[in-house]
Design a protein around this motif. Structure first.
Motif, mmCIF file in Angstrom:
data_model
loop_
_atom_site.group_PDB
_atom_site.id
_atom_site.type_symbol
_atom_site.label_atom_id
_atom_site.label_comp_id
_atom_site.label_asym_id
_atom_site.label_seq_id
_atom_site.Cartn_x
_atom_site.Cartn_y
_atom_site.Cartn_z
ATOM 1 N N ILE A 138 0.845 -1.203 0.000
ATOM 2 C CA ILE A 138 0.000 0.000 0.000
ATOM 3 C C ILE A 138 0.883 1.258 0.000
ATOM 4 C CG2 ILE A 138 -1.641 1.329 1.434
ATOM 5 C CD1 ILE A 138 -3.030 -1.044 0.169
ATOM 6 N N VAL A 139 1.929 1.241 0.807
ATOM 7 C CA VAL A 139 2.797 2.431 0.912
ATOM 8 C C VAL A 139 3.721 2.529 -0.304
ATOM 9 C CG1 VAL A 139 4.627 3.549 2.261
ATOM 10 C CG2 VAL A 139 2.710 2.460 3.432
ATOM 11 N N ARG A 140 4.398 1.441 -0.635
ATOM 12 C CA ARG A 140 5.453 1.497 -1.669
ATOM 13 C C ARG A 140 4.882 1.571 -3.077
ATOM 14 N NH1 ARG A 140 9.657 -0.989 1.742
ATOM 15 N NH2 ARG A 140 9.842 0.819 3.121
ATOM 16 N N ASP A 141 3.789 0.823 -3.335
ATOM 17 C CA ASP A 141 3.305 0.725 -4.725
ATOM 18 C C ASP A 141 2.009 1.485 -4.986
ATOM 19 O OD1 ASP A 141 5.387 -1.036 -4.882
ATOM 20 O OD2 ASP A 141 4.127 -2.846 -4.810
ATOM 21 N N LYS A 142 1.247 1.741 -3.946
ATOM 22 C CA LYS A 142 -0.096 2.308 -4.179
ATOM 23 C C LYS A 142 -0.192 3.795 -3.826
ATOM 24 C CE LYS A 142 -1.760 -1.649 -5.499
ATOM 25 N NZ LYS A 142 -2.072 -1.875 -6.932
ATOM 26 N N GLY A 143 0.889 4.374 -3.360
ATOM 27 C CA GLY A 143 0.883 5.822 -3.120
ATOM 28 C C GLY A 143 0.017 6.254 -1.952
ATOM 29 N N ILE A 144 -0.096 5.399 -0.931
ATOM 30 C CA ILE A 144 -0.900 5.746 0.258
ATOM 31 C C ILE A 144 0.014 5.690 1.475
ATOM 32 C CG2 ILE A 144 -2.783 4.951 1.763
ATOM 33 C CD1 ILE A 144 -4.224 4.024 -0.784
ATOM 34 N N ASN A 145 0.107 6.806 2.194
ATOM 35 C CA ASN A 145 1.051 6.850 3.325
ATOM 36 C C ASN A 145 0.350 7.038 4.673
ATOM 37 O OD1 ASN A 145 0.378 9.553 3.404
ATOM 38 N ND2 ASN A 145 2.255 10.283 2.433
ATOM 39 N N THR A 146 -0.962 6.767 4.725
ATOM 40 C CA THR A 146 -1.726 6.970 5.969
ATOM 41 C C THR A 146 -2.666 5.783 6.216
ATOM 42 O OG1 THR A 146 -3.073 8.349 4.521
ATOM 43 C CG2 THR A 146 -1.783 9.498 6.188
ATOM 44 N N PHE A 147 -2.763 5.386 7.470
ATOM 45 C CA PHE A 147 -3.635 4.261 7.858
ATOM 46 C C PHE A 147 -4.507 4.706 9.024
ATOM 47 C CE2 PHE A 147 0.020 2.327 5.821
ATOM 48 C CZ PHE A 147 -0.549 1.331 5.029
ATOM 49 N N LYS A 148 -5.824 4.579 8.855
ATOM 50 C CA LYS A 148 -6.719 5.007 9.946
ATOM 51 C C LYS A 148 -7.060 3.827 10.850
ATOM 52 C CE LYS A 148 -11.121 7.263 11.131
ATOM 53 N NZ LYS A 148 -12.303 8.004 10.684
ATOM 54 N N HIS A 149 -7.058 4.100 12.156
ATOM 55 C CA HIS A 149 -7.392 3.102 13.180
ATOM 56 C C HIS A 149 -8.587 3.604 13.972
ATOM 57 C CE1 HIS A 149 -3.170 2.851 12.109
ATOM 58 N NE2 HIS A 149 -3.183 1.587 12.467
ATOM 59 N N PHE A 150 -9.568 2.747 14.149
ATOM 60 C CA PHE A 150 -10.754 3.109 14.919
ATOM 61 C C PHE A 150 -10.631 2.512 16.313
ATOM 62 C CE2 PHE A 150 -12.078 3.201 10.497
ATOM 63 C CZ PHE A 150 -12.905 4.303 10.408
ATOM 64 N N MET A 151 -10.579 3.377 17.336
ATOM 65 C CA MET A 151 -10.606 2.883 18.716
ATOM 66 C C MET A 151 -12.063 2.734 19.179
ATOM 67 S SD MET A 151 -7.499 5.227 20.213
ATOM 68 C CE MET A 151 -7.107 4.382 21.740
ATOM 69 N N ALA A 152 -13.007 3.133 18.327
ATOM 70 C CA ALA A 152 -14.439 3.027 18.622
ATOM 71 C C ALA A 152 -15.093 2.063 17.642
ATOM 72 C CB ALA A 152 -15.083 4.402 18.527
ATOM 73 N N TYR A 153 -16.411 1.956 17.728
ATOM 74 C CA TYR A 153 -17.226 1.046 16.914
ATOM 75 C C TYR A 153 -16.883 -0.409 17.243
ATOM 76 C CZ TYR A 153 -17.737 5.448 14.270
ATOM 77 O OH TYR A 153 -17.955 6.754 13.925
ATOM 78 N N LYS A 154 -17.055 -0.726 18.524
ATOM 79 C CA LYS A 154 -16.766 -2.090 19.017
ATOM 80 C C LYS A 154 -17.623 -3.111 18.263
ATOM 81 C CE LYS A 154 -16.906 -4.532 23.487
ATOM 82 N NZ LYS A 154 -15.576 -5.073 23.663
ATOM 83 N N GLY A 155 -16.997 -4.191 17.885
ATOM 84 C CA GLY A 155 -17.703 -5.253 17.171
ATOM 85 C C GLY A 155 -17.810 -4.990 15.678
ATOM 86 N N ALA A 156 -17.304 -3.840 15.239
ATOM 87 C CA ALA A 156 -17.349 -3.542 13.800
ATOM 88 C C ALA A 156 -15.938 -3.182 13.314
ATOM 89 C CB ALA A 156 -18.343 -2.431 13.533
ATOM 90 N N LEU A 157 -15.569 -1.920 13.460
ATOM 91 C CA LEU A 157 -14.288 -1.458 12.900
ATOM 92 C C LEU A 157 -13.180 -1.361 13.946
ATOM 93 C CD1 LEU A 157 -15.774 1.523 10.810
ATOM 94 C CD2 LEU A 157 -15.151 -0.742 9.964
ATOM 95 N N MET A 158 -13.556 -1.492 15.213
ATOM 96 C CA MET A 158 -12.597 -1.209 16.302
ATOM 97 C C MET A 158 -11.405 -2.176 16.314
ATOM 98 S SD MET A 158 -13.621 -0.877 20.278
ATOM 99 C CE MET A 158 -12.729 -1.788 21.506
ATOM 100 N N VAL A 159 -10.217 -1.603 16.548
ATOM 101 C CA VAL A 159 -9.032 -2.437 16.793
ATOM 102 C C VAL A 159 -8.589 -2.211 18.235
ATOM 103 C CG1 VAL A 159 -8.114 -2.663 14.438
ATOM 104 C CG2 VAL A 159 -7.596 -0.598 15.740
ATOM 105 N N ASP A 160 -7.926 -3.203 18.826
ATOM 106 C CA ASP A 160 -7.510 -3.025 20.222
ATOM 107 C C ASP A 160 -6.066 -2.498 20.294
ATOM 108 O OD1 ASP A 160 -5.838 -5.197 19.916
ATOM 109 O OD2 ASP A 160 -7.296 -6.614 20.732
ATOM 110 N N ASP A 161 -5.614 -2.240 21.510
ATOM 111 C CA ASP A 161 -4.304 -1.593 21.703
ATOM 112 C C ASP A 161 -3.166 -2.416 21.111
ATOM 113 O OD1 ASP A 161 -5.783 0.212 23.087
ATOM 114 O OD2 ASP A 161 -4.791 -0.092 25.031
#
Ligand SMILES: NC(=O)NCCC(=O)O
Ligand SMILES: [Zn+2]
Length: 485
Positions: A138-161
Motif C-alpha cells: 500500500i505504501v510502496r506501490d499504491k501511493g498511500i502513506n496513511t492508515f486510519k485506526h478506529f478505537m471506537a465502533y466495538k464489534g465492527a471497525l474497532m481495533v484493540d491496543d
C-alpha cells in the motif's frame, strides 16, 4: 499552449499576502508577477487568490452500518469544488478479514467520475500477517502513506491496543502516518447499553454515551502507543478540550502529534441533540458528537496557536431515511454528517470574519498544513511556480444562506441549514480548469486524478534517528560473581 491568467487579485498563502497575477499553463502555475498578459483572463479584482482547499477526511463512499452515504465521487467532488475545495482524501475501508488491496480496488472503481483530485487513506480494521505484508505494498506501490485506526465502533471497525501497537510499529518502518479515531469503544458500548436499558433511546443518548473524557482518554492512549512505536500520529475529528489537551501536551514534549477539528465541531454545539424534532437531532449524529461552546473555544484557540493543524469535515452524508433506521434505538442511527461544500465558507465566516483566524492561518489549516502533513506539498497546498493550479479566487463580499435545496451534495438536508455565510468562491480551478464561476458549476466528471503520496521520509527519519540514539542498551557490568550468587 493555452494560458489562463488570474488578474488583479491579492494572493494569500499560509505565510504571505501580496498583489500579483498568476499565469497557468497545462494545469500548473507557470508564472507569478505583476501585470501578466496574454491568454484567457479571469478577473480577481477585490478577491483573494488562495490555494484550493484540501479536505483530509471524507467518506464519499461509505458502507457503514449497512448503508451507503448519499454522496459518491461525482456529487461529492462537485460539492467540494462548489465550496472551494480542490482535493479530497477519502477512505478505503476493508471489512474485517478482507484484503486491503481488494478494498482499494473496490474504492478505486468508484472514482471514474471524480471532478477534482483525490487520494485515499487505508483503514486498519483487523490485524494479521496479511495486513502486515499488504501495508508495505500500500505504501510502496499504491501511493498511500496513511492508515486510519478506529478505537471506537466495538464489534465492527474497532481495533484493540495490541493491534494498534503492531500497526503503528509497521507504520514507523514504512514511513507511514497512523490516523486515529480516538474514543474508548469498550466504555462507549457499555454506556450505550445502559442508556438504552434506562429508556434513553433518542439521538441525545448518542451524545450522553460519548462524553469528552472518553475521547480524551483514547487520545492519550493513542499518543502513548505512537510514542512507544516511534511514529508520528494524527488524531482525526478532535472535538473537545480533553483531546486537544493531550495533543497540546504531547507536542510540547516534542512529539509529532497532529490534531484535526471538523468545521461541524467548531460551529455547531450539543444543543442540536436536544431539538424536539427527531430528524433534526438524528441528522447531526456523528462520532465524536458535537460538544459545548467551551470545547469549541478550545478548538478555535488550538487553530490560532498552532496546537491543532487542520480543519476537515469527515463528510459522510447519510440520508434522512437512513438515519431513521435508528428510531427507537439511537445505536442504529448511522454516524456521519456532511459539510464538504460548506467547510471554507463556514470557516471564513466564523473564523476569519470574527478575528479568530487570520487569512494566512485560514489557508494553513484548510490546505497548506494538510499538504505538508500528507507529503504532497508543494504540488498541492501552495501558490508557487510548478505547483498544480488548484486555486480558489475567494470573493469576501459574496454571500449566501446555506440551504439543502441549493447544494451540490446529494444528501437531502444540511446540518448548517439557515447559516448566513459571507465569503465564497468567484472561481474554483482544479489543475487550471475552471470548475466554478460566479456560483455556476462547470466541473467535469472524470477530470479528477488520484494523487500519489510518497512515504513520510523526513519525520520518520528524524524519529527513528532519535529512537535509535535513545534505544534500551544492555549495560555491560563488572563484579558479577561467576556463580551468580
Ligand atoms: N465520524 C462519523 O460519525 N462517521 C464517519 C466514520 C468515522 O469517521 O468515524
Ligand atoms: Zn472516525
Amino acid at each position: 499552449m493555452t494560458s489562463t491568467i488570474i488578474k488583479n487579485g491579492t494572493i494569500v498563502t499560509a505565510d504571505l499576502t501580496y498583489k500579483a497575477d498568476i499565469r497557468i499553463e497545462d494545469g500548473v502555475i507557470a508564472e507569478i508577477g505583476p501585470n501578466l498578459k496574454g491568454g484567457t483572463e479571469l478577473d480577481a479584482t477585490g478577491c483573494y487568490v488562495m490555494p484550493g482547499g484540501i479536505d483530509p477526511h471524507t467518506h464519499l463512499e461509505m458502507p457503514f452500518m449497512g448503508t451507503y452515504s448519499a454522496d459518491d465521487f461525482d456529487s461529492g467532488t462537485r460539492a467540494a469544488l462548489a465550496g472551494g475545495t480542490t482535493m479530497v482524501v477519502d477512505f478505503a475501508l476493508p471489512n474485517p478479514g478482507q484484503s486491503m488491496l481488494d478494498a482499494l480496488t473496490m474504492w478505486d472503481n468508484k472514482t471514474s467520475r471524480a471532478a477534482c483530485d483525490y487520494s485515499f487513506h487505508m483503514a486498519i480494521t483487523w490485524w494479521g500477517e496479511q495486513v502486515f505484508n499488504e501495508m508495505e505494498t500500500i505504501v510502496r506501490d499504491k501511493g498511500i502513506n496513511t492508515f486510519k485506526h478506529f478505537m471506537a465502533y466495538k464489534g465492527a471497525l474497532m481495533v484493540d491496543d495490541d493491534e494498534m501497537f503492531s500497526s503503528f510499529q509497521r507504520c514507523a518502518e514504512l514511513g507511514a502516518l497512523p490516523l486515529v479515531h480516538a474514543e474508548n469503544g469498550d466504555v462507549v458500548a457499555q454506556m450505550q447499553a445502559k442508556l438504552m436499558a434506562e429508556g434513553n433511546d433518542g439521538p441525545e443518548a448518542h451524545a450522553y454515551s460519548r462524553p469528552p473524557e472518553v475521547e480524551g482518554e483514547a487520545t492519550n492512549r493513542a499518543i502513548m502507543i505512537a510514542d512507544m512505536a516511534g511514529c508520528p500520529v494524527y488524531i482525526v475529528h478532535t472535538s473537545c478540550e480533553q483531546s486537544h489537551e493531550a495533543i497540546r501536551r504531547a507536542r510540547q514534549k516534542g512529539m509529532r502529534v497532529y490534531g484535526e477539528p471538523l468545521i461541524q465541531h467548531l460551529t455547531l454545539d450539543d444543543s442540536e441533540y436536544f431539538n424536539k424534532d427527531w430528524d433534526h437531532a438524528a441528522r447531526r449524529v456523528m462520532s465524536p458528537p458535537f460538544r459545548s461552546k467551551a470545547h469549541q473555544d478550545s478548538l478555535w484557540a488550538g487553530l490560532a496557536s498552532g496546537s491543532l493543524q487542520c480543519v476537515a469535515t469527515d463528510h459522510c452524508a447519510f440520508t434522512t431515511a437512513q438515519k431513521r433506521t435508528g428510531i427507537g434505538d439511537f445505536r442504529k442511527i448511522p454516524n456521519g454528517t456532511g459539510g464538504l461544500e460548506d467547510r471554507l465558507p463556514m470557516l471564513w465566516t466564523f473564523g476569519v470574519s470574527t478575528g479568530r483566524l487570520t487569512m494566512n492561518e485560514f489557508v494553513a489549516v484548510t490546505s497548506t498544513n494538510i499538504a505538508k502533513i500528507l507529503n504532497i506539498y508543494p504540488k498541492k497546498g501552495a501558490i508557487l511556480v510548478g505547483a498544480d493550479a488548484d486555486l480558489v479566487v475567494w470573493d469576501p463580499k459574496r454571500g449566501k444562506t446555506i440551504t439543502a435545496g441549493a447544494q451540490q451534495s446529494a444528501i437531502d438536508y444540511n446540518v448548517f441549514e439557515g447559516k448566513e455565510v459571507m465569503g465564497l468562491p468567484r472561481f474554483t480551478l482544479t489543475r487550471g480548469q475552471v470548475a466554478v464561476e460566479e456560483g455556476a458549476i462547470k466541473s467535469q466528471e472524470g477530470h479528477g486524478r488520484f494523487v500519489s503520496r510518497p512515504p513520510l521520509t523526513a519525520p520518520a527519519k528524524a524519529l527513528s534517528t532519535w529512537k535509535e540514539l535513545t534505544a534500551p542498551r544492555k549495560v555491560e557490568r563488572t563484579g558479577i560473581p561467576a556463580s551468580g550468587v
